[in-house]
Design a protein around this motif. Structure first.
Motif, PDB file in Angstrom:
ATOM      1  N   ARG A 251       0.948  -7.302   1.372  1.00  0.00           N
ATOM      2  CA  ARG A 251       1.573  -6.608   2.491  1.00  0.00           C
ATOM      3  C   ARG A 251       0.511  -5.857   3.311  1.00  0.00           C
ATOM      4  O   ARG A 251       0.526  -5.876   4.547  1.00  0.00           O
ATOM      5  N   ALA A 252      -0.418  -5.234   2.607  1.00  0.00           N
ATOM      6  CA  ALA A 252      -1.521  -4.559   3.291  1.00  0.00           C
ATOM      7  C   ALA A 252      -2.379  -5.570   4.053  1.00  0.00           C
ATOM      8  O   ALA A 252      -2.813  -5.313   5.186  1.00  0.00           O
ATOM      9  N   GLN A 259      -3.147  -6.425  12.822  1.00  0.00           N
ATOM     10  CA  GLN A 259      -3.898  -5.326  13.449  1.00  0.00           C
ATOM     11  C   GLN A 259      -3.038  -4.065  13.614  1.00  0.00           C
ATOM     12  O   GLN A 259      -3.198  -3.297  14.556  1.00  0.00           O
ATOM     13  N   GLN A 260      -2.142  -3.879  12.658  1.00  0.00           N
ATOM     14  CA  GLN A 260      -1.353  -2.644  12.586  1.00  0.00           C
ATOM     15  C   GLN A 260      -2.087  -1.696  11.644  1.00  0.00           C
ATOM     16  O   GLN A 260      -1.725  -1.520  10.482  1.00  0.00           O
ATOM     17  N   PHE A 261      -3.146  -1.092  12.162  1.00  0.00           N
ATOM     18  CA  PHE A 261      -4.092  -0.394  11.311  1.00  0.00           C
ATOM     19  C   PHE A 261      -3.562   0.914  10.731  1.00  0.00           C
ATOM     20  O   PHE A 261      -3.937   1.301   9.621  1.00  0.00           O
ATOM     21  N   GLN A 262      -2.689   1.583  11.458  1.00  0.00           N
ATOM     22  CA  GLN A 262      -2.119   2.816  10.919  1.00  0.00           C
ATOM     23  C   GLN A 262      -1.244   2.509   9.700  1.00  0.00           C
ATOM     24  O   GLN A 262      -1.324   3.197   8.672  1.00  0.00           O
ATOM     25  N   ASP A 263      -0.438   1.463   9.833  1.00  0.00           N
ATOM     26  CA  ASP A 263       0.397   1.052   8.696  1.00  0.00           C
ATOM     27  C   ASP A 263      -0.474   0.593   7.532  1.00  0.00           C
ATOM     28  O   ASP A 263      -0.178   0.889   6.363  1.00  0.00           O
ATOM     29  N   ALA A 264      -1.533  -0.137   7.856  1.00  0.00           N
ATOM     30  CA  ALA A 264      -2.436  -0.623   6.806  1.00  0.00           C
ATOM     31  C   ALA A 264      -3.095   0.542   6.081  1.00  0.00           C
ATOM     32  O   ALA A 264      -3.171   0.564   4.849  1.00  0.00           O
ATOM     33  N   TRP A 265      -3.568   1.532   6.838  1.00  0.00           N
ATOM     34  CA  TRP A 265      -4.242   2.690   6.238  1.00  0.00           C
ATOM     35  C   TRP A 265      -3.295   3.469   5.327  1.00  0.00           C
ATOM     36  O   TRP A 265      -3.662   3.857   4.215  1.00  0.00           O
ATOM     37  N   GLN A 266      -2.073   3.691   5.798  1.00  0.00           N
ATOM     38  CA  GLN A 266      -1.105   4.443   5.003  1.00  0.00           C
ATOM     39  C   GLN A 266      -0.781   3.710   3.705  1.00  0.00           C
ATOM     40  O   GLN A 266      -0.730   4.322   2.632  1.00  0.00           O
ATOM     41  N   LEU A 267      -0.554   2.404   3.790  1.00  0.00           N
ATOM     42  CA  LEU A 267      -0.205   1.635   2.593  1.00  0.00           C
ATOM     43  C   LEU A 267      -1.387   1.551   1.635  1.00  0.00           C
ATOM     44  O   LEU A 267      -1.225   1.728   0.418  1.00  0.00           O
ATOM     45  N   ILE A 268      -2.586   1.306   2.158  1.00  0.00           N
ATOM     46  CA  ILE A 268      -3.774   1.218   1.306  1.00  0.00           C
ATOM     47  C   ILE A 268      -4.014   2.547   0.596  1.00  0.00           C
ATOM     48  O   ILE A 268      -4.277   2.580  -0.620  1.00  0.00           O
ATOM     49  N   SER A 269      -3.917   3.645   1.318  1.00  0.00           N
ATOM     50  CA  SER A 269      -4.108   4.963   0.713  1.00  0.00           C
ATOM     51  C   SER A 269      -3.092   5.226  -0.378  1.00  0.00           C
ATOM     52  O   SER A 269      -3.422   5.727  -1.458  1.00  0.00           O
ATOM     53  N   GLN A 270      -1.837   4.861  -0.092  1.00  0.00           N
ATOM     54  CA  GLN A 270      -0.768   5.059  -1.084  1.00  0.00           C
ATOM     55  C   GLN A 270      -1.011   4.222  -2.328  1.00  0.00           C
ATOM     56  O   GLN A 270      -0.882   4.716  -3.459  1.00  0.00           O
ATOM     57  N   LEU A 271      -1.373   2.975  -2.143  1.00  0.00           N
ATOM     58  CA  LEU A 271      -1.598   2.091  -3.283  1.00  0.00           C
ATOM     59  C   LEU A 271      -2.773   2.557  -4.134  1.00  0.00           C
ATOM     60  O   LEU A 271      -2.709   2.532  -5.364  1.00  0.00           O
ATOM     61  N   LYS A 286     -10.228  -1.267  -1.072  1.00  0.00           N
ATOM     62  CA  LYS A 286     -11.308  -0.340  -0.696  1.00  0.00           C
ATOM     63  C   LYS A 286     -12.219  -0.956   0.358  1.00  0.00           C
ATOM     64  O   LYS A 286     -12.706  -0.256   1.251  1.00  0.00           O
ATOM     65  N   VAL A 287     -12.432  -2.258   0.259  1.00  0.00           N
ATOM     66  CA  VAL A 287     -13.216  -2.959   1.285  1.00  0.00           C
ATOM     67  C   VAL A 287     -12.514  -2.861   2.633  1.00  0.00           C
ATOM     68  O   VAL A 287     -13.152  -2.608   3.665  1.00  0.00           O
ATOM     69  N   ASP A 288     -11.192  -3.036   2.647  1.00  0.00           N
ATOM     70  CA  ASP A 288     -10.437  -2.897   3.896  1.00  0.00           C
ATOM     71  C   ASP A 288     -10.499  -1.469   4.426  1.00  0.00           C
ATOM     72  O   ASP A 288     -10.582  -1.246   5.641  1.00  0.00           O
ATOM     73  N   SER A 289     -10.447  -0.489   3.532  1.00  0.00           N
ATOM     74  CA  SER A 289     -10.500   0.905   3.972  1.00  0.00           C
ATOM     75  C   SER A 289     -11.849   1.230   4.622  1.00  0.00           C
ATOM     76  O   SER A 289     -11.919   2.045   5.549  1.00  0.00           O
ATOM     77  N   LEU A 290     -12.925   0.597   4.150  1.00  0.00           N
ATOM     78  CA  LEU A 290     -14.234   0.785   4.791  1.00  0.00           C
ATOM     79  C   LEU A 290     -14.203   0.306   6.238  1.00  0.00           C
ATOM     80  O   LEU A 290     -14.750   0.961   7.137  1.00  0.00           O
TER      81      LEU A 290
END
Length: 375
Positions: A251-252, A259-271, A286-290
């Motif tokens: 999903r992330a 390119q829905q980066f805000q949604d991606a950041w929130q989900l990645i941080s939560q996971l 973590k690679v995506d968060s970089l």
């Protein structure tokens, strides 16, 4: 949850280490024993020892081939369709027209992989997963028993009994390791997946969806073009086993592709904060968060374990994409160009063309966002 996960990882590591060391010791003893029995000088014994080590490596490779062949054979019996068969970084892939070709793909912590398209997920929730999932373990175990029998029948020759003994020992160890419900190098074993599939109907659905995602990806489709309901999660599903957590990671990935980066950041941080993810998924997130941090002009330094992972996966598209974005954020256009060219060079050999298109788009977006165009 994370403390429990840490303890589980330590126990898993110890079990795998114990089995691997035991297999190595037994194989080493067999090689040394046969070397000692052979008449001849020191040079002859050293040559036999070297050949024994080569036979041991060959036996390991054969057991990897056999393991993946087990998934293939029992998958076909269960109604699955062949997609790809990988040993090391060499991957035999069938495209949407049924044509076979050789591609290059590697995944840290795995020696091989057989991907198959699943049959339809029936309305009553039934999916034939037992034989397909444990087929590799079964074939390793069967060939180990046959190898021990061949060792017994091989007489007083030197090479054959040594080879069959190593083949049997390594086959048995591979069967045991893959049957254990643990993680190996951050990746759930067949045994762990089988345990999850036997206990949770949602895990069964997640398993089917992952196989369908693999099928569509091998046909060149991108996450953004796949059915949205495949990526839906409710409640605390991401914490209910490795198969459901993998679906959360997909999903992330879909948010990144869209390119829905805000949604991606929130989900990645939560996971990363709340979910007991397998190590491979943690590192990929973590690679995506970089990348997401680099888009903001930040230049975070990967932690040591992540840097080690990125070096092991140096040719993986998302790693190259994030490396490129970090170089752009640091103002190093030459380095960014080097990473982009490495990413573009994957085009002829990478098996998932849609994924590569997505990563190149993200590189182009980073170039524009950071006002440092790469020529």
């Amino acid at each position: 949850m994370k403390n429990k996960k840490k303890v589980s990882n330590i126990v898993s590591f110890c079990l795998i280490l114990l089995l691997s060391v035991a297999a190595g010791i037994f194989c080493g003893y067999a090689i040394a024993d046969y070397s000692a029995k052979l008449s001849g000088g020191l040079l002859v014994k050293l040559l036999l020892l070297a050949s024994g080590l080569l036979l041991m490596a060959l036996a390991y490779l054969l057991q990897v081939l056999i393991h993946e062949a087990g998934h293939l054979v029992f998958g076909l019996i269960s109604g699955y369709e062949f997609l790809s068969y990988r040993i090391g970084s060499f991957m035999l892939v069938k495209d949407s027209q049924g044509k076979l070709s050789i591609k290059r793909y590697s995944l840290a912590g795995t020696a091989g992989q057989c991907l198959m398209a699943p049959p339809d997920f029936e309305e009553d929730g039934y999916l034939p997963v037992g034989l397909y999932n444990m087929g590799g373990v079964l074939l390793n175990a069967v060939t180990a028993m046959l190898s021990f029998w061949a060792y017994y029948l091989s007489g007083k020759t030197v090479v054959l009994p040594m080879f069959f003994l190593c083949l049997g020992i390594l086959g048995l160890s591979q069967a045991l390791i893959n049957a254990l419900p643990v993680e190996v190098s951050g990746i759930p074993t067949d045994g762990r997946n089988a345990l999850a599939l036997g206990k949770d109907q949602k895990a069964l659905r997640a398993f089917w969806i992952q196989l369908k995602i693999n099928q569509y990806s091998s046909q060149g489709q991108r996450y953004r073009d796949m059915p949205e309901d495949w990526f839906s999660l409710s409640g605390d599903e991401a914490n209910s086993g490795p198969l459901n957590s993998a679906l959360a990671v997909f999903r992330a990935n879909r948010f990144m592709d869209m390119q829905q980066f805000q949604d991606a950041w929130q989900l990645i941080s939560q996971l990363l904060e709340e979910t007991a993810l397998p190590g491979l998924y943690q590192n990929l997130l973590k690679v995506d968060s970089l990348y997401l941090q680099a888009l903001k002009g930040q230049v975070p330094q990967p932690e040591k374990s992540l840097e080690k992972f990125m070096k092991a996966m140096k040719n993986y598209p998302s790693v190259l994409r994030s490396r490129c974005a970090l170089a752009l954020a640091a103002g190093d256009g030459a380095k960014a160009l080097e990473y982009r060219r490495q990413l573009e060079a994957l085009r002829p050999s990478y098996p998932f063309s849609g994924e590569l298109d997505s990563e190149l788009e993200l590189v182009e977006l980073a170039e524009k966002a950071l006002s440092l165009p790469v020529q």
